[in-house]
Design an enzyme around this catalytic site. Structure first.
Site, mmCIF file in Angstrom:
data_model
loop_
_atom_site.group_PDB
_atom_site.id
_atom_site.type_symbol
_atom_site.label_atom_id
_atom_site.label_comp_id
_atom_site.label_asym_id
_atom_site.label_seq_id
_atom_site.Cartn_x
_atom_site.Cartn_y
_atom_site.Cartn_z
ATOM 1 N N ASN A 205 35.663 43.368 36.681
ATOM 2 C CA ASN A 205 35.556 42.376 37.753
ATOM 3 C C ASN A 205 36.692 41.359 37.644
ATOM 4 O O ASN A 205 36.464 40.147 37.556
ATOM 5 C CB ASN A 205 34.195 41.679 37.686
ATOM 6 C CG ASN A 205 33.759 41.151 39.040
ATOM 7 O OD1 ASN A 205 34.522 41.190 40.015
ATOM 8 N ND2 ASN A 205 32.544 40.638 39.115
ATOM 9 N N HIS A 236 26.287 34.307 40.629
ATOM 10 C CA HIS A 236 25.579 35.586 40.678
ATOM 11 C C HIS A 236 24.202 35.448 41.314
ATOM 12 O O HIS A 236 23.717 36.391 41.948
ATOM 13 C CB HIS A 236 25.452 36.178 39.277
ATOM 14 C CG HIS A 236 26.674 36.926 38.819
ATOM 15 N ND1 HIS A 236 27.759 36.306 38.241
ATOM 16 C CD2 HIS A 236 26.978 38.251 38.859
ATOM 17 C CE1 HIS A 236 28.682 37.211 37.953
ATOM 18 N NE2 HIS A 236 28.240 38.397 38.316
#
Length: 291
Positions: A205, A236
């Site tokens: 990521n 998140h």
């Protein structure tokens, strides 16, 4: 709902990244900026069309990767493809990298169909107790790897789409070969073979890690590592597991840095010993961070 959440996360990264770049370009002195901040600073407020074009770019709105406003503007104007002699490279130079990445993405998603997997056995005490520890650990690693294959598929596919549109050119290497990895979001081989938590973070990521570094780590006045992981957990979502995971990663990262400084020099006395250390840390990293 999943797509909506992912898109919201991508937009959040782009908007905050652009806000920091505008702030660096208009409100800070050039001498106070790092080289990276100076390169990405936006010297004028973008227009409405520029803003929405950047925020809702079709190649990345669903699963990323995120990218900076100046890189996007260079792609739109075509200035990122201009050679040193003033000639412009063909935007179709990204076709071959696109096909390679598309094939790689298909490979990873195919694995999830060819090797069906589930986590249910781990909730069965009888199954866990009846199997040797190495089998349970190996099975957990395999299931975790196949789960990661879904991410590899989505991110590499998005990268290939961007390359097909002509976005992602990152100069040439020392051999004169074109590099189309400016917005690459994951390096699967490096991720799976990383020998430390830092190397894992550097190759997994990538776009989100760069965003966290630029908007939080480099700007936080106190405890930048902890603040960065707290922001990551909040970005998140609001499930408690996210906070437990990312805040513990902050502790593990700080601890691993100190251990590496002390332990690694002891294994650099000869090549065989260093190889042993590299293999040991890779296996340890695989069990502790990817299972």
């Amino acid at each position: 709902a999943v797509v909506s959440t992912q898109s919201t996360g991508i937009i959040t990264m782009k908007v905050t990244s652009l806000a920091c770049s505008v702030f660096d370009g208009l409100a800070r002195k050039p001498e106070d900026l790092s080289n990276d901040q100076s390169k990405l600073a936006v010297r004028s407020v973008p227009g409405v069309v520029e803003y929405f074009s950047y925020t809702f770019c079709f190649t990345s709105i669903l699963s990323g990767p995120t990218f900076n406003f100046n890189d996007y503007q260079a792609f739109i104007s075509g200035s990122d493809l201009i050679k040193a002699d003033g000639q412009k490279r063909s935007m179709f130079g990204g076709l071959v990298p696109c096909l390679i990445k598309f094939s790689t993405a298909v490979f990873f998603i195919s694995l999830t169909f060819l090797l069906p997997y589930n986590f249910e056995p781990f909730f069965d005490d009888e199954w866990r107790n009846s199997q040797p520890w190495w089998y349970v650990t190996s099975y957990l690693y395999l299931v975790s790897f196949l789960t990661r294959c879904n991410y590899y598929f989505a991110w590499i596919l998005a990268d290939s789409v961007s390359n097909l549109s002509g976005f992602g050119f990152n100069g040439v290497d020392e051999n004169g070969r074109e590099q189309w990895n400016k917005i690459t979001n994951v390096y699967p081989c490096r991720t799976e073979c990383s020998s430390s938590l830092k190397l894992l973070i550097d190759n997994w990521n990538v776009g989100t890690a760069s965003w966290l570094r630029r908007v939080c780590y480099e700007r936080s006045p106190i405890s930048p590592t902890n603040m960065t992981y707290l922001l990551s957990a909040t970005w998140h979502g609001f499930y408690p597991g996210y906070y437990g995971c990312f805040l513990s990663m902050s502790f593990f990262l700080l601890t691993s840095r100190k251990l590496r400084r002390v332990v690694r020099p002891l294994f650099l006395r000869s090549a065989p010993v260093k190889v042993f250390y590299d293999v040991l840390t890779t296996v340890r990293s695989g069990i502790t961070t990817r299972c």
